[in-house]
Design a protein around this motif. Structure first.
Motif, PDB file in Angstrom:
ATOM      1  N   UNK A   7      -4.883 -38.627  39.915  1.00 30.05           N
ATOM      2  CA  UNK A   7      -4.032 -37.622  40.553  1.00 30.05           C
ATOM      3  C   UNK A   7      -2.666 -37.661  39.887  1.00 30.05           C
ATOM      4  N   UNK A   8      -2.313 -36.551  39.251  1.00 22.47           N
ATOM      5  CA  UNK A   8      -0.995 -36.384  38.644  1.00 22.47           C
ATOM      6  C   UNK A   8      -0.205 -35.430  39.521  1.00 22.47           C
ATOM      7  N   UNK A   9       1.041 -35.781  39.815  1.00 17.06           N
ATOM      8  CA  UNK A   9       1.748 -35.057  40.862  1.00 17.06           C
ATOM      9  C   UNK A   9       3.198 -34.808  40.487  1.00 17.06           C
ATOM     10  N   UNK A  10       3.725 -33.711  40.989  1.00 15.16           N
ATOM     11  CA  UNK A  10       5.166 -33.424  40.994  1.00 15.16           C
ATOM     12  C   UNK A  10       5.471 -32.782  42.329  1.00 15.16           C
ATOM     13  N   UNK A  42       5.938 -27.622  43.987  1.00 11.65           N
ATOM     14  CA  UNK A  42       4.841 -28.595  44.031  1.00 11.65           C
ATOM     15  C   UNK A  42       3.811 -28.261  42.962  1.00 11.65           C
ATOM     16  N   UNK A  43       3.361 -29.278  42.275  1.00 16.13           N
ATOM     17  CA  UNK A  43       2.294 -29.134  41.289  1.00 16.13           C
ATOM     18  C   UNK A  43       1.457 -30.407  41.297  1.00 16.13           C
ATOM     19  N   UNK A  54      -3.431 -31.598  50.101  1.00 15.74           N
ATOM     20  CA  UNK A  54      -2.749 -30.982  51.225  1.00 15.74           C
ATOM     21  C   UNK A  54      -1.280 -30.708  51.028  1.00 15.74           C
ATOM     22  N   UNK A  55      -0.691 -31.156  49.921  1.00 18.95           N
ATOM     23  CA  UNK A  55       0.748 -30.974  49.730  1.00 18.95           C
ATOM     24  C   UNK A  55       0.998 -30.170  48.461  1.00 18.95           C
TER      25      UNK A  55
END
Length: 1325
Positions: free
Chosen positions: A697-700, A791-792, A784-785
């Motif tokens: 999971x890669x997130x920003x 958000x990415x 969910x976010x």
């Protein structure tokens, strides 16, 4: 009544009730009363009697009247004794006794039953066994209890064998009880309709059951209508029951066929049918065979409103399944749940109405059939006086499974000819011969290529088991044959048949007497049934034939049709297609994945581990996880590494998928569909030692868990279907609600347990492996976010990867002859397969044994070179032996596979062709065992096995030998020592390394790599490419040093070399290999300007170069060539390909001192070379080099796969498969060799990130990603080229960083985690 008398009567009644109550089980009526003793004399009939004192009326058990029992006039197998019980009765047992005071008794007999005294049916104990055991003397009563009661009025006993010193003698008793039923007769235009008057209360289970009998092979049995305009229709079609589902009142379709059950149901015998509707499926039972049908979802809460029996009486407009074909026959005990519908109709209940002429008794049509059982069967009928008029007519009906057989033959006495009417390839043919020459041949059947073209609507031949009508008519100017009264199946000719009263008709075959000149049969005999024989339109009285009052016959069963459908139910497993003849059946296993007489044994291995130990390399293989069990084979990628055999199961999205913020939706969900079915996935995970699945999971600004106490934003579902919600992440422990960084205490924000939960406006990463098997596979993912601005996220769920087969290595070691393991009874009644591996030093011992009362099964090593598989299913012991040409007690693993089914028994040892033994055609077929299963010994503790048994599988189920061995004295779990058996799989100087479970090939000392050191290490060279392997300077090595094992120290002096390599080039001249030293000595291998191989040695700085030239030419022809060079002191040998070895001698020196480096391709520093060699060295090498090996060094392998090796690479060097390919693999459907040896690796032509956008955006993303990948690849290549050039060693190459901090840092490494291939194929260029 006096008080005392009343008390006595009450006590008597109480005692009687207690006694009667104790006789039954569960309140059921006791059904074992003797039935023969009180029958009138008219109830007994027989084929004949020796005298009036030997009549059938005296055949009562323990009676001495007359001659003390029945004896026929002639003792042969055509005799019979018949008993009429007066009404249909439930028969549960039969007892026999010999004739009193004589030596006459039966030793074996058949039982026949009938309701009418005709159309007899043979009773069989099992699927194929019909004979019953009789007596051993004249006095003892032998009773046989029927396993299933028989409902019949008539019983006929046929003697098979009797006391050889006496004759047939019999006294008989029959046991049973009264049978009552409600019967209805349908005449083909009538029906019975039941309508529910009130709205039904839905039940989880409903059923309809009935018995029926008919002579018609087609008709509607029942039609059930319910809510939502759904209906179920059960029809009889060609003697089989078909269940259809229809929907919609205006439906014009023929409905959906749900199941087809049964066969030969038009035999005028009672057949039991039960249709059960459960919540999600239907059970349709015909006689003893039940088929489960999964019903459409709309039928799960469906209930019946109306039932029609015998015809479709529909209030809707649905098209009947069988138009205008109603049921013609009898039904009894028609039950709908707890309602007896025939009983309701008889009482004129308003819910049950009768349409047409329905009578409440069974009016049976009498039809006498005759069965031709074997090669000696025939029926002979005399000629008629009417034939003198020149008109001949013969007609009959027949049914058979055989494609060929003679139906009718007769001689033409006046014309000196013969007529044959026969079956050939399922078609009917008429042949007339005159003076030994064929004058006419007509054909009729299912063909358009015969003398007469035929156009029948359907059918697969006249050997389909159905009744077919044949008629032969001849007049003076006309001859015709007709099949099934179909005009299209009629053939004509103008040749008349002139018969006389002396002519004889022979049906089915000819007498076996050689002196018989009036009947010759050049064709096969007929095996099957005939009925309704007519000659000149007059029916043939077959009962008179049976009484020897008309014609002649042999080996016939009269007044019965003994046809058996051996394909219903089918013994062919796993989708094998069943075909049959009169006496046997055959299973076509093609495209099923299974083999054997009944398609029982799997063709494939149970795991990648098993394939690896057969020497198979990476590729796609069919895996059958449960062997002969119900789970289907599946195509799986096997990644064979040096240490493990990985099973890789793909799903529908293993790519890195990017998700952009979307205020319109609160969540993004993804579901993963796997290539394997649920049962397959569960079995693979269960039997594997280790399973893992990447979850990245890669997130920003996209959180995962938020806080340990709060509800998670993102979760995944995993585990056995349908799965459970999981809130931990890759690299963490189940139930921990953490990511890997939380477990390692190194998250970006120490207040959270995941990097993404820091909620930074920059890219972060939470990735890892899921290894808890109970949570695998990952089935869905919910993000969910992703709704907030900015958000990415990007996620990747890798393929499921498992290694280690617990079943394959499950073993036990038996170190005492008296030791054994015991398990529960083995249940393999009709099909049993046993497979295992063993190794031993002993020459004999029992591997396995299981006993029954009479039956048994055993596998043993009878000698050092013979294995015996023996068993008994009640027909006497049978053995299958395999003798090998090699010793089996060599302490190496050997495989054994034994199988026993209803057709044959087989035994296979290693790869030797299997030995087989056919099962008897008419005998016991069920293997009945009741004791414990002994492994490694016997119950008597004799002939025990000494050695190891491994991977023991019974009908696809592996026995856990290790667990049982832990608690058993004299047996140890596990069995080490595998290299003696599998070490030969390690190729090209690979070294076998023992492991607890299996082995591995150490390829450090080999120029090759891969699971078996079989995979070439090849590279394409350009003219500027140089690979220099530098040998170590002299020093004292540290004991704890991790120096590679192929290093050679430069102070070593060589007195010999072992060199091998393969090359492919069109360059001439070309330098292949160059080795120099600190003392200006060298060795060079090159192709000279004459296209020949040269080997140059300069082993003394002050002496001239010694040149050794091979006579083999045309080496620069673009083909692959292999060179092997061996030097020992002054003796040098050179071999090229398969050419003869060439020997040379050195004269200058024999020592090669102070080796400095080995160079492939261009030589950068050629100052120490002479002018000719320097010029050649400066040209470099253009082409392919593969498998380069110098003593213990593999320089090309070190350059490509080991970055810490002392190798300097200059110029372009690309790994290639230009060397020899691997041998063909019989199991693999596709061999895949990608850069990471992973089937899930992203294809170079596909995007690394699968963005969730519109189509146009996706195309733009693809182009952008491809460009980015190309630039990144060039940058990486430039980095490593510069790092490997000695002249640029001190320069630092910096990787380009994106200026925008919001760009994901993972795009170029989307598969970084999965790229850790176990084959370690890393490229350094």
């Amino acid at each position: 009544m006096p008080l005392g008398s009343k008390r006595l009567a009450g006590i008597t009644a109480l005692v009687a009730s207690l006694l009667l109550g104790s006789c039954g089980t569960g309140g059921e009526e006791v059904c074992d009363s003797p039935l023969v003793a009180n029958l009138p004399l008219s109830s007994f009939r027989s084929s004949s009697q020796l005298t009036s004192s030997h009549g059938p009326v005296f055949a009562k058990v323990n009676r001495r009247e007359g001659a003390g029992g029945w004896s026929p006039l002639v003792s042969d197998r055509y005799q019979w004794l018949e008993v009429d019980l007066g009404r249909r009765t439930r028969i549960t047992a039969v007892a026999t006794q010999g004739r009193y005071g004589s030596s006459d008794w039966l030793t074996a007999y058949l039982l026949m039953f009938s309701d009418t005294g005709h159309n007899w049916r043979q009773h069989r104990q099992e699927d194929s066994l019909g004979a019953f055991p009789g007596n051993s003397n004249a006095d003892t009563v032998v009773q046989y209890k029927l396993k299933q009661p028989v409902i019949a009025r008539y019983l006929r006993l046929i003697p098979l064998d009797w006391n050889p010193t006496g004759r047939i003698g019999l006294r008989l008793e029959i046991y049973g009880c009264r049978y009552t039923s409600d019967v209805a007769n349908f005449d083909g235009s009538s029906s019975l309709v039941y309508r529910r008057s009130v709205r039904p209360i839905w039940k989880t289970m409903e059923f309809v059951s009935l018995k029926f009998k008919t002579l018609k092979n087609s008709g509607t049995l029942l039609h059930a209508e319910g809510n939502r305009d759904h209906s179920l229709t059960l029809v009889l079609e060609k003697g089989r029951l078909l269940l259809y589902h229809q929907q919609g009142v205006s439906s014009s379709s023929d409905g959906q066929l749900l199941v087809s059950v049964g066969s030969l149901l038009d035999d005028q015998h009672w057949h039991h049918v039960k249709l059960e509707r459960l919540s999600r499926h239907l059970n349709l039972t015909v006689d003893k065979n039940t088929h489960q049908v999964h019903i459409p979802a709309e039928l799960s809460h469906w209930d019946i409103h109306q039932l029609s029996l015998g015809a479709v009486q529909s209030h809707g407009l649905q098209k009947p399944i069988l138009s205008n074909r109603n049921f013609h026959g009898c039904m009894e005990n028609l039950l709908y749940n707890d309602l007896n519908l025939i009983h309701l109709a008889k009482r004129n209940n308003h819910q049950a109405s009768v349409v047409g002429n329905v009578t409440f008794s069974c009016a049976e049509q009498v039809s006498v059939a005759v069965t031709f059982t074997d090669s000696q069967s025939f029926l002979q009928l005399p000629g008629l006086t009417s034939w003198s008029s020149g008109v001949v007519s013969v007609a009959l009906q027949f049914r058979t499974w055989n494609k060929a057989g003679l139906l009718l033959t007769f001689d033409l006495l006046q014309q000196e000819g013969t007529v044959w009417l026969y079956l050939s390839e399922g078609r009917l043919r008429l042949q007339i011969n005159k003076a030994g020459r064929a004058q006419l041949e007509l054909s009729a059947g299912w063909s358009k290529q015969d003398f007469a073209e035929l156009h029948l609507q359907r059918g697969s031949g006249l050997n389909d088991g159905q009744w077919h009508y044949v008629e032969l008519n001849s007049r003076q100017d006309h001859l015709s044959i007709t099949v099934d009264t179909d005009e299209g199946a009629t053939a004509h000719t103008s040749i008349p048949l002139l018969l006389t009263t002396d002519s004889q008709l022979f049906f089915g075959g000819c007498p076996v007497q050689e002196s018989s000149q009036e009947c010759k049969n050049p064709f096969q005999v007929f095996q099957g049934c005939m009925r309704l024989l007519t000659v000149d339109n007059q029916p043939v009285d077959l009962i008179k034939v049976q009484q020897r009052l008309l014609g002649n016959y042999s080996h016939l069963q009269i007044d019965m049709c003994g046809i058996i459908d051996r394909c219903s139910p089918s013994h062919c497993e796993h989708g094998g297609r069943c075909t049959q003849s009169w006496s046997t059946f055959h299973c076509n296993c093609s495209n099923s994945g299974y083999r054997g007489a009944t398609c029982h044994s799997s063709r494939y291995e149970k795991s990648c581990e098993a394939y690896k130990h057969k020497g198979n390399t990476s590729g796609h293989y069919h895996i059958d996880v449960d062997g002969s069990g119900p789970i289907k084979p599946q195509l799986i990628y096997c990644n064979m590494t040096e240490d493990m055999a990985w099973m890789v199961i793909q799903h529908n999205n293993t790519e890195l998928t990017r998700v952009y913020s979307s205020p319109e939706r609160n969540q993004h969900s993804a579901h993963f569909d796997y290539a394997s079915e649920e049962e397959q996935l569960a079995a693979i995970i269960s039997q594997s030692e280790h399973c893992e699945q990447e979850l990245s999971y890669h997130c920003r600004k996209s959180r995962i868990l938020n806080t340990p106490e709060g509800a998670p934003f993102t979760w995944w579902v995993g585990g056995p279907d349908p799965g459970e919600i999981q809130t931990y992440w890759g690299g963490a422990l189940p139930g921990s609600r953490q990511c890997a960084c939380g477990l390692q205490d190194n998250c970006l924000d120490s207040n959270h347990y995941c990097n993404c939960d820091a909620d930074y406006d920059q890219w972060a990463d939470d990735s890892g492996l899921l290894t808890h098997k109970g949570s695998l596979p990952v089935r869905s993912l919910v993000l969910g976010d992703v709704q907030r601005a900015g958000s990415e996220a990007a996620y990747r769920v890798g393929p499921l990867r498992c290694h280690g087969d617990k079943n394959f290595w499950n073993a036990a070691f038996f170190d005492k002859e008296t030791s054994y393991l015991h398990f529960p009874t083995f249940h393999g009644e009709l099909n049993a397969d046993i497979a295992f591996l063993f190794k031993t030093k002993s020459s004999s011992g029992v591997f396995l044994e299981n006993l029954g009362i009479k039956d048994f099964i055993r596998i043993e090593l009878s000698s050092a070179s013979e294995v015996v598989f023996s068993f008994d299913v009640g027909n006497g012991p049978l053995e299958v032996r395999v003798e090998t040409s090699f010793q089996l007690n060599d302490n190496r693993w050997h495989s054994i596979r034994a199988e026993r089914n209803v057709k044959e028994a087989s035994l296979r040892v290693d790869e030797i062709p299997a030995a087989t033994q056919e099962a008897p055609a008419d005998g016991h077929s069920h293997l009945q065992l009741n004791s414990q299963l002994f492994i490694g010994g016997t119950a008597s503790r004799q002939k025990g096995f000494l050695g190891c048994i491994r991977s023991l599988q019974l009908n696809g189920v592996t026995l856990d030998l290790e667990e049982r061995a832990k608690i058993t004295p004299g047996v140890r779990p596990g069995c080490p020592g595998h290299c003696s058996s599998y070490g030969s799989l390690c190729q090209n100087q690979g070294r076998c390394v023992e492991r607890v479970n299996g082995f591995s090939c150490n390829c450090d000392q080999s120029a090759y790599t891969g699971a078996f050191c079989h995979k070439e290490v090849s590279a394409s060279f350009k003219s500027s490419t140089s690979v220099a392997y530098n040998f170590k300077e002299p020093y004292e090595p540290n004991r704890n040093s991790s120096i590679l094992p192929f290093s050679i120290y430069s102070d070593m002096t060589l007195r010999g070399e072992n060199i091998s390599l393969s090359f492919r080039t069109s360059q001439c001249p070309a330098l292949l290999l160059y080795v120099n030293s600190f003392y200006r000595e060298y060795l060079a291998l090159l192709i000279n300007k004459h296209d020949e191989l040269e080997l140059r040695y300069k082993l003394h700085s002050s002496r001239d170069v010694e040149v050794m030239g091979s006579r083999v030419t045309n080496l620069a022809d673009g083909r692959l060539h292999t060179v092997i060079i061996r030097r020992l002191a002054d003796t040098v040998s050179v071999q090229i390909d398969q050419n003869t070895r060439e020997d040379f001698s050195l004269t200058s020196d024999v020592e090669f001192n102070g080796i400095k480096s080995l160079i492939l391709g261009r030589v950068q520093d050629s100052a120490e070379l002479d002018a000719e060699l320097a010029s050649l060295a400066s040209l470099g090498f253009t082409g392919c080099l593969s498998g380069v090996f110098f003593n213990a060094i593999s320089p090309l392998k070190a350059a490509l796969l080991h970055p810490d090796s002392p190798v300097i690479v200059s110029g372009p060097l690309a790994q290639s498969s230009c060397g020899s390919s691997s041998p063909a693999n019989p199991y693999a459907t596709e061999i895949t060799h990608s850069s990471s040896d992973q089937p899930g690796s992203v294809d170079p032509g596909q995007p690394l990130v699968n963005a969730i956008r519109s189509d146009s955006a996706l195309i733009g993303g693809v182009i952008a990603v491809v460009v980015f990948v190309t630039v990144s690849a060039l940058a990486i290549m430039a980095r490593f080229i510069c790092s490997r050039k000695e002249t640029y060693r001190n320069q630092e190459v910096k990787a380009a960083q994106p200026e925008d901090g919001h760009e994901p840092p993972f795009s170029s490494q989307a598969d970084s985690l999965s790229a850790r291939s176990e084959n370690q194929k890393e490229y350094f260029i």
